[in-house]
Design a protein around this motif. Sequence first.
Motif, short mmCIF file in Angstrom:
data_model
loop_
_atom_site.label_atom_id
_atom_site.label_comp_id
_atom_site.label_asym_id
_atom_site.label_seq_id
_atom_site.Cartn_x
_atom_site.Cartn_y
_atom_site.Cartn_z
N ARG A 229 37.32 36.85 43.68
CA ARG A 229 37.04 36.76 42.24
C ARG A 229 35.85 36.98 42.07
N ASP A 230 34.96 35.98 42.73
CA ASP A 230 33.43 35.80 42.30
C ASP A 230 32.76 37.16 42.63
N ARG A 231 32.98 37.98 43.63
CA ARG A 231 32.30 39.21 43.94
C ARG A 231 32.50 40.17 42.99
N LEU A 232 33.80 40.36 42.34
CA LEU A 232 34.03 41.18 41.46
C LEU A 232 33.59 40.75 39.93
N ILE A 486 27.29 34.41 37.28
CA ILE A 486 28.46 35.37 36.72
C ILE A 486 28.93 34.94 35.51
N ASP A 487 29.04 35.75 34.63
CA ASP A 487 29.48 35.65 33.36
C ASP A 487 31.18 35.12 33.43
N ALA A 488 31.33 34.15 32.40
CA ALA A 488 32.55 33.57 32.43
C ALA A 488 33.68 34.63 32.34
N GLU A 489 33.41 35.64 31.23
CA GLU A 489 34.48 36.58 30.88
C GLU A 489 34.76 37.54 31.82
N ALA A 490 33.79 37.79 32.60
CA ALA A 490 33.60 38.69 33.96
C ALA A 490 34.70 38.17 34.76
N THR A 491 34.36 36.53 35.09
CA THR A 491 35.07 36.07 36.20
C THR A 491 36.83 36.02 35.75
N GLN A 492 37.06 35.82 34.52
CA GLN A 492 38.36 35.96 34.06
C GLN A 492 38.95 37.21 34.14
N ALA A 493 38.08 38.39 33.90
CA ALA A 493 38.76 39.48 34.11
C ALA A 493 39.05 39.95 35.71
N ALA A 494 38.07 39.31 36.52
CA ALA A 494 38.30 39.51 37.73
C ALA A 494 39.53 38.80 38.44
N ASP A 499 45.11 38.77 40.29
CA ASP A 499 46.21 38.04 40.22
C ASP A 499 47.37 39.05 39.94
N LYS A 500 47.20 40.18 39.68
CA LYS A 500 47.97 41.40 39.33
C LYS A 500 49.05 41.46 40.63
#
Length: 699
Positions: A229-232, A486-494, A499-500
Amino acid sequence: MTTEADATTALRRLTGRDDAVFHDGQLEAIEALVDGHRRALVVQRTGWGKSAVYFISTLLLRQRGAGPTLLVSPLLALMRDQVAAAARAGVRAVAINSANPHEWEETRAKLAADEVDILLVSPERLNNPRFRDEQLPALVDRMGMLVVDEAHCISDWGHDFRPDYRRLAELIAKLPDDLPVLATTATANARVVTDVAEQLGAEGEVLTIRGSLARTSLRLGVLELPGARDRLGWLLSHLAELPGSGIIYALTVSNAEDTARLLREGGHAVRAYTGRTDPEQREELERQLKDNEIKALVATSALGMGFDKPDLGFVIHLGAPSSPVAYYQQVGRAGRATDNADVLLLPGREDRDIWTYFATSSMPSEERAAAVIDALGDETLSTPALEARVNLRRSPLELLLKVLDVDGAVRRVQGGWVATGVPWTYDRERYERIAQARAAEQQSMLTYEHDTTCRMEMLQRDLDDPTASPCGRCDNCTTPWYPTGIDAEATQAASSTLDKVGVEIEPRAQWPSGAERLGVEAKGKIPPDDRAEPGRAVARLTDLGWGNVLRELFAAGAPDGPVTDELLGACVRVLKDWGWDERPAAVVSIPSRSRPQLVDSLARGIARIGRLTDLGSLDQVGPEPRGGPGGNSAYRLADVWGTFAVGPALAEGLHDLGGKPVLLIDDRVDSRWTLTVAARELRRAGAGAVLPLALAVVA
């Protein structure tokens, strides 16, 4: 004019610069080939100009009456770039490969008319029966020079060993002593250099030109982050800030495709490039990256040797390759004609599992080799026909046949393969040494990730470069040059991407050829009334998100136990998103002796949450299927054929459903034959549509 003057003129034409001069070693190699007709091995960093050596040498040899050069090149991308570069030098180059069969007759005509200066072929082409027996002998008689590009592939110790390359030693041994031979590579340690030199000629006869492998344009770094998640999230946050356009390497096809999709959804112009990408699409994607129409290709190692974009601005790795040598080769794509390029490694927890998988799948075994030789006997068998007689999948079988061919035990002929009758002995010591070398390389890669030594110096030392010294640019020599936030929105998107859930399980529609020889009374198309419907699994074992959870669940030695609430919830989400034609009315499970608690609890949990009838499991009426990895379709089908039956209670339950659909529950899916056979039994017992549901897909 002198060779130096002629070569300089050719160099300036190749580069388009009137002030161009040779790098150290280039003119020495050209003079050795053109004037001395020597055998030479050039080990120089990417971007040094190895192709200039063989283009200019070819041009000068042709001017002096020599025949065409035969250039053995490993990849289509490399061939395309080499043909284009040759044209700039005034060298007429053509290629024969699997992507241009429509041009072969024209190429042969040009060769016959002496209108070709360089013929590029793949190492596999050397063993094409028609090319090997009809065209190669005549070409060898006229050949002016032999060039072996990416010569580390010759060696067992090379990071990208290819069995077909080993045939070159046989070809070289048959060449006249005064025919120039050039081998080039940028990724060879001392052991590989010695091995390749021995195959080029007797000790002392081979001129080895080796320069510093330091890449002064590269700024290396390693950023360790807690998880995928953090890498993405980091990529989503910072990809736009990276210089120019570049390559993002992933270790598996599914990782590359998932990452590319996430980045596109985040507004980044990226595309996936993998072994599953069609050849025509690969060429178009390469063009888009070269023309800076996209920010990056998210690629597997399918985009590697030979891809040439001199101004490539960055290379990012999501997960580490299994050796520093392979890593050096991939990062060498960047900064070839620029002063600065950024290289960043984002290692992952799953890296070692992936290394192990690929390492174990590529080694031939004594048992399998003997089975192939015995199956061939005195017959000529095609690869599909042979596949039906030995328990090997197509890709490992083809690799093993190449190894046995090079060893002289089998031979490729028109129509397939034959055994030669030459005694063959499994070289256990050799393969054990190779396995040990691979393990040492993996350890070196881990050292690269965690050591505080200069990163370029570590890579140079792994390549036995005597000039290894601190670069003064990497994050160990200075301070980290890359952002870590890492941008919080980016973390959420990752997180959302990882989680898909939901991977389609495509149903089998055809029984494998040759299965009847193994006692399977089925052939041809599977009747629609006997088939499963398209199924679903939570994820692939190689996925970045749920793949981590599933790999731990199915790891060797992992204990059996009830399904976790987390995984059960993931299955429920898969079911919600399924979109079936008719909702299932009941649940049936496939019996398991290795994970009975897992499968039983999963089936009961799905039935409870979905308010479905729990019909229990199929009966196991024969020995439990081995279900291990590997093996081809015919053998995998025979392994499960006749092992499942619909018992009286299950038959009564299916009857009561009145033809309504049922969910068929299993833990993981590999060959899909277990699901196929189980679905066939259920359909014949009166079930309506059979919808397979599993936790994991192996590949």
